[in-house]
Motif scaffolding. Sequence first.
Motif, short mmCIF file in Angstrom:
data_model
loop_
_atom_site.label_atom_id
_atom_site.label_comp_id
_atom_site.label_asym_id
_atom_site.label_seq_id
_atom_site.Cartn_x
_atom_site.Cartn_y
_atom_site.Cartn_z
N GLU A 6 8.63 -3.60 4.96
CA GLU A 6 8.87 -2.87 6.22
C GLU A 6 9.54 -3.77 7.20
OE1 GLU A 6 4.71 -1.67 4.82
OE2 GLU A 6 5.81 -3.47 4.82
N SER A 7 10.42 -3.14 8.25
CA SER A 7 10.97 -4.00 9.27
C SER A 7 11.01 -2.90 10.29
CB SER A 7 12.22 -4.44 8.83
OG SER A 7 13.24 -3.68 8.26
N GLY A 8 11.13 -3.44 11.52
CA GLY A 8 11.92 -2.59 12.84
C GLY A 8 10.53 -2.38 13.78
N GLY A 9 9.49 -3.01 13.39
CA GLY A 9 8.20 -2.82 14.31
C GLY A 9 8.59 -3.72 15.52
N THR A 19 12.72 2.54 15.48
CA THR A 19 13.08 2.88 13.94
C THR A 19 12.51 2.00 12.88
OG1 THR A 19 15.08 4.03 14.63
CG2 THR A 19 14.78 3.67 12.34
N LEU A 20 11.71 2.32 12.19
CA LEU A 20 11.10 1.55 10.91
C LEU A 20 11.90 1.64 9.76
CD1 LEU A 20 7.45 2.03 11.57
CD2 LEU A 20 8.69 0.45 12.69
N SER A 21 12.20 0.72 8.91
CA SER A 21 12.70 0.72 7.89
C SER A 21 11.83 0.14 6.69
CB SER A 21 13.98 -0.06 7.63
OG SER A 21 14.92 0.42 8.87
N CYS A 22 11.88 0.85 5.56
CA CYS A 22 11.16 0.43 4.37
C CYS A 22 12.29 0.33 3.19
CB CYS A 22 10.02 1.31 4.03
SG CYS A 22 9.36 0.95 2.59
#
Length: 123
Positions: A6-9, A19-22
């Motif tokens: 995950e990223s974007g936090g 917007t979070l990405s996985c």
Amino acid sequence: QVQLVESGGGLVQAGGSLTLSCAASGRTFSSGGMGWFRQAPGKEREFVAAISWSYGRTYYADSAKGRFTISRDNAKNTVYLQMNSLKFEDTAVYYCAASNRFSTVVAGTADYWGRGTQVTVSS
């Protein structure tokens, strides 16, 4: 071995967006489903949203309806969670999850989990 990253936090003011990405690796998900869960301090993990890889069907928790949008990019093996109108109570660690069955994620569990990304909403 499946890995979900995950990223974007981050930190955002109430009313803002994130917007979070996985990104999934280790296999190509052409079927099944992926989703987002969250866990706030002192609370149990809860389901947020899910999406099927093959048809893009989506399913949301009541708390996410109208504010969050889950989407996927099959070519990138990546799932996103667009979060708008964020509230203080959205503060939590958000986890990406995947399963060979969409229904499994909708039911609130998964076969694979990411390590999570922190989302903090300031009031």
